[in-house]
Design a protein around this motif. Structure first.
Motif, PDB file in Angstrom:
ATOM      1  N   UNK A 196     -38.948   1.931  15.643  1.00  0.00           N
ATOM      2  CA  UNK A 196     -40.066   2.154  14.721  1.00  0.00           C
ATOM      3  C   UNK A 196     -39.742   1.549  13.361  1.00  0.00           C
ATOM      4  N   UNK A 197     -40.774   1.212  12.622  1.00  0.00           N
ATOM      5  CA  UNK A 197     -40.634   0.704  11.256  1.00  0.00           C
ATOM      6  C   UNK A 197     -40.829   1.905  10.322  1.00  0.00           C
ATOM      7  N   UNK A 198     -39.732   2.414   9.756  1.00  0.00           N
ATOM      8  CA  UNK A 198     -39.776   3.665   8.994  1.00  0.00           C
ATOM      9  C   UNK A 198     -40.011   3.390   7.512  1.00  0.00           C
ATOM     10  N   UNK A 199     -40.967   4.111   6.950  1.00  0.00           N
ATOM     11  CA  UNK A 199     -41.191   4.114   5.507  1.00  0.00           C
ATOM     12  C   UNK A 199     -40.793   5.478   4.968  1.00  0.00           C
ATOM     13  N   UNK A 200     -39.817   5.517   4.077  1.00  0.00           N
ATOM     14  CA  UNK A 200     -39.381   6.774   3.486  1.00  0.00           C
ATOM     15  C   UNK A 200     -40.245   7.072   2.268  1.00  0.00           C
ATOM     16  N   UNK A 201     -40.965   8.167   2.343  1.00  0.00           N
ATOM     17  CA  UNK A 201     -41.874   8.531   1.257  1.00  0.00           C
ATOM     18  C   UNK A 201     -42.151  10.022   1.316  1.00  0.00           C
ATOM     19  N   UNK A 202     -42.692  10.542   0.254  1.00  0.00           N
ATOM     20  CA  UNK A 202     -42.984  11.980   0.209  1.00  0.00           C
ATOM     21  C   UNK A 202     -44.044  12.365   1.230  1.00  0.00           C
ATOM     22  N   UNK A 203     -43.822  13.464   1.894  1.00  0.00           N
ATOM     23  CA  UNK A 203     -44.796  14.077   2.805  1.00  0.00           C
ATOM     24  C   UNK A 203     -46.157  14.119   2.107  1.00  0.00           C
ATOM     25  N   UNK A 204     -47.202  13.515   2.692  1.00  0.00           N
ATOM     26  CA  UNK A 204     -48.500  13.441   2.011  1.00  0.00           C
ATOM     27  C   UNK A 204     -49.195  14.784   1.813  1.00  0.00           C
ATOM     28  N   UNK A 205     -48.687  15.849   2.427  1.00  0.00           N
ATOM     29  CA  UNK A 205     -49.304  17.157   2.223  1.00  0.00           C
ATOM     30  C   UNK A 205     -48.700  17.907   1.027  1.00  0.00           C
ATOM     31  N   UNK A 206     -47.551  17.450   0.528  1.00  0.00           N
ATOM     32  CA  UNK A 206     -46.798  18.215  -0.468  1.00  0.00           C
ATOM     33  C   UNK A 206     -47.610  18.457  -1.740  1.00  0.00           C
ATOM     34  N   UNK A 207     -48.148  17.390  -2.315  1.00  0.00           N
ATOM     35  CA  UNK A 207     -48.856  17.552  -3.587  1.00  0.00           C
ATOM     36  C   UNK A 207     -50.183  18.291  -3.425  1.00  0.00           C
ATOM     37  N   UNK A 208     -51.042  17.937  -2.462  1.00  0.00           N
ATOM     38  CA  UNK A 208     -52.272  18.722  -2.309  1.00  0.00           C
ATOM     39  C   UNK A 208     -52.024  20.183  -1.969  1.00  0.00           C
ATOM     40  N   UNK A 209     -50.939  20.478  -1.272  1.00  0.00           N
ATOM     41  CA  UNK A 209     -50.592  21.877  -0.989  1.00  0.00           C
ATOM     42  C   UNK A 209     -50.222  22.612  -2.279  1.00  0.00           C
ATOM     43  N   UNK A 210     -49.548  21.906  -3.177  1.00  0.00           N
ATOM     44  CA  UNK A 210     -49.111  22.524  -4.432  1.00  0.00           C
ATOM     45  C   UNK A 210     -50.262  22.748  -5.408  1.00  0.00           C
ATOM     46  N   UNK A 211     -51.285  21.907  -5.324  1.00  0.00           N
ATOM     47  CA  UNK A 211     -52.430  22.021  -6.234  1.00  0.00           C
ATOM     48  C   UNK A 211     -53.466  22.925  -5.570  1.00  0.00           C
ATOM     49  N   UNK A 212     -53.502  24.166  -5.976  1.00  0.00           N
ATOM     50  CA  UNK A 212     -54.367  25.150  -5.328  1.00  0.00           C
ATOM     51  C   UNK A 212     -55.839  24.897  -5.670  1.00  0.00           C
ATOM     52  N   UNK A 242     -42.239  23.489  -3.479  1.00  0.00           N
ATOM     53  CA  UNK A 242     -42.198  22.325  -4.359  1.00  0.00           C
ATOM     54  C   UNK A 242     -43.526  21.600  -4.365  1.00  0.00           C
ATOM     55  N   UNK A 243     -43.587  20.517  -5.143  1.00  0.00           N
ATOM     56  CA  UNK A 243     -42.482  19.881  -5.855  1.00  0.00           C
ATOM     57  C   UNK A 243     -42.300  20.358  -7.295  1.00  0.00           C
ATOM     58  N   UNK A 244     -43.209  21.167  -7.797  1.00  0.00           N
ATOM     59  CA  UNK A 244     -43.126  21.576  -9.193  1.00  0.00           C
ATOM     60  C   UNK A 244     -42.015  22.598  -9.395  1.00  0.00           C
ATOM     61  N   UNK A 245     -41.406  22.544 -10.574  1.00  0.00           N
ATOM     62  CA  UNK A 245     -40.324  23.458 -10.892  1.00  0.00           C
ATOM     63  C   UNK A 245     -40.078  23.397 -12.390  1.00  0.00           C
ATOM     64  N   UNK A 246     -39.628  24.490 -12.969  1.00  0.00           N
ATOM     65  CA  UNK A 246     -39.224  24.512 -14.374  1.00  0.00           C
ATOM     66  C   UNK A 246     -37.729  24.814 -14.382  1.00  0.00           C
ATOM     67  N   UNK A 247     -36.937  23.820 -14.733  1.00  0.00           N
ATOM     68  CA  UNK A 247     -35.492  23.966 -14.673  1.00  0.00           C
ATOM     69  C   UNK A 247     -34.852  22.860 -15.492  1.00  0.00           C
ATOM     70  N   UNK A 248     -33.562  23.006 -15.742  1.00  0.00           N
ATOM     71  CA  UNK A 248     -32.821  21.958 -16.433  1.00  0.00           C
ATOM     72  C   UNK A 248     -32.892  20.671 -15.617  1.00  0.00           C
ATOM     73  N   UNK A 249     -32.962  19.515 -16.286  1.00  0.00           N
ATOM     74  CA  UNK A 249     -33.093  18.263 -15.533  1.00  0.00           C
ATOM     75  C   UNK A 249     -31.852  17.889 -14.756  1.00  0.00           C
ATOM     76  N   UNK A 250     -30.681  18.346 -15.177  1.00  0.00           N
ATOM     77  CA  UNK A 250     -29.440  17.996 -14.495  1.00  0.00           C
ATOM     78  C   UNK A 250     -29.007  19.158 -13.614  1.00  0.00           C
ATOM     79  N   UNK A 251     -27.909  18.973 -12.899  1.00  0.00           N
ATOM     80  CA  UNK A 251     -27.341  20.072 -12.125  1.00  0.00           C
ATOM     81  C   UNK A 251     -27.809  20.153 -10.706  1.00  0.00           C
TER      82      UNK A 251
END
Length: 604
Positions: A291-307, A487-496
Motif C-alpha cells: 500500500x502507499x501510506x500517507x501519515x497524517x492526522x486521523x480525519x475524525x480527531x478535529x471534528x470530534x473535538x469541536x462540539x 485530544x488534540x487540544x490541551x493546556x500545558x507547558x510546550x516542552x516536556x
C-alpha cells in the motif's frame, strides 16, 4: 518470593524460551488507548503499577544491573514507588529519559529485545531500533506476547454488545460524518483511511460500548473509503440487529480478527494512517501489502473535538446533573468527615451513589481520586485497600471524579478542609494561589490561533511567584460521552513531552481548567472545572477573539480561601461564579442541603 517477583521470574523464563534478551511492556492495547480493558492490563499484572501511563523494560538476565526498569512521568513519581518493588525495578523519569535511551545504555551488546507490534506506535519502534543498533542489537516483533504466555488467568476481551448512540445526542448522523471523511479523502487524493482509535470509531459511527472501564467504546477497527462506504471490524457476538440497522448498507460488518488480513489486501491503494493512534503492526501490514501510506492526522480527531450545538447543550445538561450530585456529596461530607470515621474508599463509594441517585449515570469517567492528607499529594492517586486512609479532622482532602452520561462526560476536582479548626496559613496561601491561577484561566480572552501552551502560564503564575509549581498539564480535552481525556487540544507547558499543546483552541472545544499544588507527604490541592471555548465580541476589537464558558457549577471551599490575597476582579469572579452555582443548583436541592448551598455560595 512475592507475587510480582514470581511473575517477573516467569516472564524471564519465557523470554529465554523465545530467545529474547529483553522485552518492553507498555500500558497499551491494540488501539493505543489511554485506558485499557482488563485483558490488556499487562503492566499492572506484572509490576503492580496502577497508573494510566507508564512502561517497563525487563532484561532476561536477572543478574544484570540494572535488570529491569519502570518508566513514568511526574504525575506518578510517588505512586510508582508505593506500588512497584524497588528491589526488582529501577525507577526512571520521563521525559528526562526514555525507553530507547535506556536500552541504548543498558541492553546487552547484540541483544534481541522483544516488543509486541500491536502495542507500540511506529515512532517508538523507530527510536528503539536506532538506539539498539548502536549496540549491535535488534528490536524483535514477537508473534506471541510473552506476558500472555505466562499470565494464566488473563481475562478475556469484553463481549458486550456495541450500542447505538442517538443522533439527537450526537448532533450529526453517522452518514454525514462518513460523507465528510469521504470528502476529505477525495480532496487529499486518497483511497481510504484506517481508523483505529476507539473513540474515533465510536464518534464516526455514532456507536458506544462498554469494553473499556470508564470509556464507552467498543473494541473494533474501521477502514473508511472515499466513496463513503466503510468496513467495521468487530467481534460477531457484539453485533446486534439494532446495530446492523443503524449502520445501514454502506457499512460492511466483518470479524475483528479479519482486520490484519484486510490490510494485506490494499496493494496499490493510497491509505491514510495516523501515526499518533495506529500501532506499528498496522503500518507493517500495509507496507507488506504494497500500500502507499500517507501519515497524517486521523480525519475524525478535529471534528470530534469541536462540539456541535447538540453536544454543547448535552454537556451543560450532564454538568447540571453531575453538579447536583457533587453538591449533595459535599454537603454530606461537611457533616460526616469531621467525625473522623470516614475512609477514602467510604467517601468515593458515597460519591458514586450520589451520582447514581441523580439519574442517567452509565459509568464513572475514571477511577475516583479520593486522596486524604498525604495521599492527596499523589497527582493521580488511586485508592485501594492497602493505601486507604481515614479522613482525619483538621486535614486537606482532595477528590477528583467524573461521570459518563449519554449527553456528556464530566470531570471535576474539589479540595476541601476537614474541620473543625481553621486551616493553617500555608494551606490557605497555597489554595488561594491555585484559585487565582484557576480564575486567571477562566477569565482569559485570546485571539484566534492561540494554543494551549500560550495560556498555561496564566494558571501557574501565582505559584511561580512563591517558587512553586505542579507536575501535570493545566487542561485536557474532554469528549462527549467518550474519553475524559481527548485530544488534540490541551493546556500545558510546550516542552516536556506532554503533547497536544500546539493545537490552536477553537470554538466548541471543551477542556479542563485544573491547576494544583502538591506538598509531598502532606497534602494536595487542585481546583478543576470544565470550560467550553466560545467566541467573544469585543467592542473595538480587531480580529476574532475567544474566551471560556465555565460548564462546571459546584461550590469551591471558601474555608480554604485567604481573601486578602484576591484582587477585586478575582473576588468578583468568585461571587459571580457562586451566584450562578446557587441559581442552577438551588432548584435541585432541598432541606439541609439547600441551606448548605446558600452558605457555601455567600459572596466573599
Amino acid at each position: 518470593m512475592n507475587t510480582h517477583e514470581a511473575r517477573l521470574d516467569a516472564l524471564r523464563k519465557e523470554l529465554k524460551h523465545q530467545e529474547l534478551d529483553g522485552f518492553v511492556i507498555p500500558i497499551s492495547d491494540e488501539h493505543m488507548s489511554e485506558y485499557v480493558g482488563a485483558y490488556a492490563q499487562r503492566l499492572a499484572w506484572l509490576t503492580g503499577f496502577g497508573g494510566s501511563a507508564g512502561a517497563a523494560v525487563v532484561l532476561a538476565d536477572a543478574t544484570r544491573d540494572p535488570a529491569a526498569a519502570m518508566f513514568v512521568d511526574g504525575r506518578y513519581t510517588i505512586q510508582v514507588r508505593d506500588q512497584v518493588d524497588g528491589r526488582l525495578y529501577d525507577y526512571e523519569s520521563v521525559p528526562d529519559t526514555s525507553i530507547a535511551e535506556w536500552l541504548g545504555k543498558h541492553a546487552p551488546a547484540s541483544a534481541r529485545i522483544g516488543f509486541d507490534p500491536w502495542l507500540h506506535g511506529k515512532a517508538w519502534v523507530e527510536a528503539a531500533r536506532k538506539a539498539l543498533a548502536k549496540r549491535g542489537g535488534e528490536l524483535v516483533a514477537v508473534e506471541r506476547n510473552p506476558i500472555d504466555a505466562v499470565w494464566e488467568d488473563r481475562p478475556a476481551a469484553s463481549t458486550a454488545p456495541a450500542l447505538v448512540h442517538e443522533t439527537a445526542l450526537a448532533g450529526e448522523s453517522s452518514q454525514a460524518k462518513r460523507a465528510a471523511v469521504a470528502e476529505w479523502l477525495a480532496g487529499e487524493d486518497l483511497d481510504a483511511t484506517v481508523v483505529s482509535a476507539l473513540d474515533s470509531i465510536a464518534w464516526l459511527l455514532n456507536i458506544r460500548g462498554s469494553d473499556v472501564d470508564h470509556t464507552p467504546v467498543a473494541l473494533s477497527y474501521i477502514v473508511a473509503r472515499r466513496d463513503g462506504t466503510a468496513d467495521l471490524f468487530i467481534a460477531e457476538e457484539k453485533v446486534t440487529p439494532e446495530l446492523r440497522e443503524h449502520l445501514g448498507n454502506s457499512v460492511t460488518i466483518r470479524p475483528r480478527d479479519a482486520f490484519e488480513d484486510a490490510l494485506g489486501e490494499m496493494k496499490g491503494k493510497r491509505v491514510a494512517v495516523d501515526p499518533g493512534n495506529a500501532v506499528h503492526a498496522i503500518f507493517a501490514a500495509l507496507e507488506s501489502a504494497g500500500a502507499d501510506i500517507t501519515e497524517t492526522r486521523d480525519p475524525t480527531i478535529l471534528p470530534k473535538a469541536i462540539k456541535n450545538p447538540a453536544e454543547q447543550q448535552g454537556h451543560r445538561d450532564a454538568q447540571l446533573r453531575d453538579g447536583t450530585a457533587v453538591a449533595r456529596f459535599l454537603h454530606w461530607l461537611s457533616g460526616e468527615a469531621p467525625k473522623g470515621a470516614l475512609t477514602e474508599l467510604d467517601v468515593a463509594d458515597r460519591l458514586y451513589r450520589f451520582r447514581q441517585e441523580c439519574g442517567d449515570l452509565r459509568d464513572l469517567s475514571f477511577d475516583t481520586i479520593s486522596g486524604a492528607g498525604p495521599n492527596g499529594a499523589i497527582c493521580h492517586y488511586r485508592v485501594c485497600e492497602e493505601t486507604n486512609r481515614t479522613l482525619e479532622p483538621n486535614s486537606v482532602y482532595l477528590v477528583d471524579s467524573g461521570g459518563q452520561y449519554p449527553d456528556g462526560t464530566t470531570d471535576i476536582t474539589r479540595t476541601v478542609w476537614i474541620g473543625p479548626d481553621a486551616p493553617p496559613a500555608e494551606v490557605k496561601d497555597r489554595f488561594t494561589r491555585v484559585l487565582k491561577g484557576h480564575i486567571a484561566l477562566a477569565l482569559a480572552v485570546f485571539p484566534r490561533g492561540t494554543r494551549g501552551s500560550q495560556l498555561d502560564t496564566l494558571a501557574r503564575q501565582y505559584l511561580w511567584q512563591a517558587g512553586l509549581d505542579y507536575q501535570h498539564g493545566t487542561g485536557h480535552g474532554v469528549g462527549s460521552f467518550l474519553g475524559v481525556h481527548e485530544g488534540p487540544q490541551r493546556i500545558a507547558k510546550p516542552a516536556g513531552g506532554q503533547g497536544g499543546t500546539e493545537q490552536e483552541l477553537l470554538p466548541g472545544m471543551i477542556l479542563s481548567n485544573e491547576p494544583g499544588y502538591y506538598k509531598a507527604g502532606e497534602y494536595g490541592i487542585r481546583i478543576e472545572n470544565l470550560v467550553l471555548v466560545e467566541k467573544r465580541e469585543i467592542a473595538g476589537g480587531e480580529g476574532e477573539s475567544m474566551g471560556f464558558e465555565t460548564l462546571t457549577h459546584v461550590p469551591i471551599d471558601r474555608t480554604l480561601v485567604a481573601p486578602g490575597l484576591l484582587a477585586p476582579h478575582e473576588r468578583q469572579w468568585w461571587n459571580d461564579y457562586h451566584a450562578k452555582v446557587r441559581d442552577l443548583l438551588a432548584p435541585k436541592l432541598d432541606g439541609e442541603a439547600l441551606a448548605w448551598l446558600g452558605e457555601a455560595c455567600r459572596p466573599l
